[in-house]
Design a protein around this motif. Structure first.
Motif, PDB file in Angstrom:
ATOM      1  N   GLN A   1      40.935 118.557  23.167  1.00  0.00           N
ATOM      2  CA  GLN A   1      40.884 119.838  23.871  1.00  0.00           C
ATOM      3  C   GLN A   1      42.110 120.638  23.458  1.00  0.00           C
ATOM      4  N   MET A   2      41.887 121.791  22.858  1.00  0.00           N
ATOM      5  CA  MET A   2      42.967 122.617  22.347  1.00  0.00           C
ATOM      6  C   MET A   2      43.031 123.915  23.149  1.00  0.00           C
ATOM      7  N   ASN A   3      44.122 124.088  23.879  1.00  0.00           N
ATOM      8  CA  ASN A   3      44.327 125.291  24.687  1.00  0.00           C
ATOM      9  C   ASN A   3      45.509 126.082  24.144  1.00  0.00           C
ATOM     10  N   SER A   4      45.639 127.311  24.585  1.00  0.00           N
ATOM     11  CA  SER A   4      46.743 128.180  24.171  1.00  0.00           C
ATOM     12  C   SER A   4      46.891 128.186  22.657  1.00  0.00           C
ATOM     13  N   LEU A   5      45.792 128.370  21.984  1.00  0.00           N
ATOM     14  CA  LEU A   5      45.796 128.348  20.521  1.00  0.00           C
ATOM     15  C   LEU A   5      46.678 129.454  19.963  1.00  0.00           C
ATOM     16  N   ASN A   6      47.305 129.163  18.835  1.00  0.00           N
ATOM     17  CA  ASN A   6      48.052 130.182  18.105  1.00  0.00           C
ATOM     18  C   ASN A   6      47.703 130.074  16.615  1.00  0.00           C
TER      19      ASN A   6
ATOM     20  N   GLN B   1      36.933 122.739  10.129  1.00  0.00           N
ATOM     21  CA  GLN B   1      37.857 123.869  10.023  1.00  0.00           C
ATOM     22  C   GLN B   1      38.070 124.519  11.383  1.00  0.00           C
ATOM     23  N   VAL B   2      39.324 124.745  11.717  1.00  0.00           N
ATOM     24  CA  VAL B   2      39.699 125.523  12.895  1.00  0.00           C
ATOM     25  C   VAL B   2      40.528 126.710  12.413  1.00  0.00           C
TER      26      VAL B   2
ATOM     27  N   LEU C   1      36.047 129.443  14.865  1.00  0.00           N
ATOM     28  CA  LEU C   1      37.021 130.508  15.070  1.00  0.00           C
ATOM     29  C   LEU C   1      37.452 130.550  16.523  1.00  0.00           C
ATOM     30  N   GLY C   2      38.763 130.536  16.734  1.00  0.00           N
ATOM     31  CA  GLY C   2      39.317 130.654  18.068  1.00  0.00           C
ATOM     32  C   GLY C   2      40.247 131.842  18.171  1.00  0.00           C
ATOM     33  N   GLN C   3      40.323 132.398  19.347  1.00  0.00           N
ATOM     34  CA  GLN C   3      41.209 133.539  19.598  1.00  0.00           C
ATOM     35  C   GLN C   3      42.605 133.045  19.953  1.00  0.00           C
ATOM     36  N   PRO C   4      43.652 133.770  19.560  1.00  0.00           N
ATOM     37  CA  PRO C   4      45.001 133.422  20.039  1.00  0.00           C
ATOM     38  C   PRO C   4      45.021 133.381  21.567  1.00  0.00           C
ATOM     39  N   GLY C   5      45.565 132.294  22.097  1.00  0.00           N
ATOM     40  CA  GLY C   5      45.566 132.097  23.542  1.00  0.00           C
ATOM     41  C   GLY C   5      44.304 131.462  24.074  1.00  0.00           C
TER      42      GLY C   5
ATOM     43  N   SER D   1      40.775 128.675  23.611  1.00  0.00           N
ATOM     44  CA  SER D   1      40.567 127.236  23.602  1.00  0.00           C
ATOM     45  C   SER D   1      39.416 126.856  22.680  1.00  0.00           C
ATOM     46  N   LEU D   2      39.513 125.665  22.145  1.00  0.00           N
ATOM     47  CA  LEU D   2      38.430 125.027  21.412  1.00  0.00           C
ATOM     48  C   LEU D   2      38.452 123.544  21.746  1.00  0.00           C
ATOM     49  N   ARG D   3      37.289 122.905  21.636  1.00  0.00           N
ATOM     50  CA  ARG D   3      37.204 121.465  21.874  1.00  0.00           C
ATOM     51  C   ARG D   3      36.526 120.804  20.686  1.00  0.00           C
ATOM     52  N   LEU D   4      37.220 119.832  20.116  1.00  0.00           N
ATOM     53  CA  LEU D   4      36.686 119.064  18.999  1.00  0.00           C
ATOM     54  C   LEU D   4      36.167 117.721  19.494  1.00  0.00           C
ATOM     55  N   SER D   5      35.117 117.253  18.854  1.00  0.00           N
ATOM     56  CA  SER D   5      34.568 115.927  19.137  1.00  0.00           C
ATOM     57  C   SER D   5      34.446 115.157  17.837  1.00  0.00           C
ATOM     58  N   CYS D   6      34.524 113.849  17.936  1.00  0.00           N
ATOM     59  CA  CYS D   6      34.360 112.992  16.760  1.00  0.00           C
ATOM     60  C   CYS D   6      33.680 111.714  17.222  1.00  0.00           C
TER      61      CYS D   6
END
Length: 119
Positions: free
Chosen positions: A81-86, A114-115, A11-15, A17-22
């Motif tokens: 790297q995911m920033n400014s999530l919406n 899941q994001v 779960l990420g907040q609007p605005g 960040s989350l970081r995914l790895s694979c």
């Protein structure tokens, strides 16, 4: 055998960040193209970003300037790297990799993570 294992979703907040790895593991000679795709609820899977072994990146217009793809070739790992999530970023995110186990490559996929972006 080859396996791609994703981590870092949630779960990420609007605005925020989350970081995914694979991480790819198994009998691997080398990996050329690596990438991230996503499938929003009720929609088709779509490209998010790809990166060559040399580090050349390509992004979907919807994530340009907000997401950054990178990789560590020594660890056979790709990151997002995911920033400014919406909320429109809510989706199942899948990594893939074109893996050489001999003279030819095959595309392998992770199981998805899941994001969810919500306040």
């Amino acid at each position: 055998q080859v396996q791609l294992v994703e981590s870092g979703g949630g779960l990420g907040q609007p605005g925020g960040s989350l970081r995914l790895s694979c991480a790819a593991s198994g009998s691997i000679f080398t990996i050329s193209l690596m990438g991230w795709y996503r499938q929003p609820p009720g929609k088709q899977r779509e490209l998010v970003a790809t990166i060559t072994r040399g580090g050349n990146a390509n992004y979907a217009d919807s994530v340009k300037g907000r997401f950054t793809i990178s990789r560590d070739n020594a660890k056979n790992t790709v990151y997002l790297q995911m920033n400014s999530l919406n909320p429109e970023d809510t989706a199942v995110y899948y990594c893939n990799a074109d893996i050489f186990r001999g003279p030819y490559s095959a595309r392998y996929w992770g199981q998805g993570t899941q994001v969810t972006v919500s306040s």
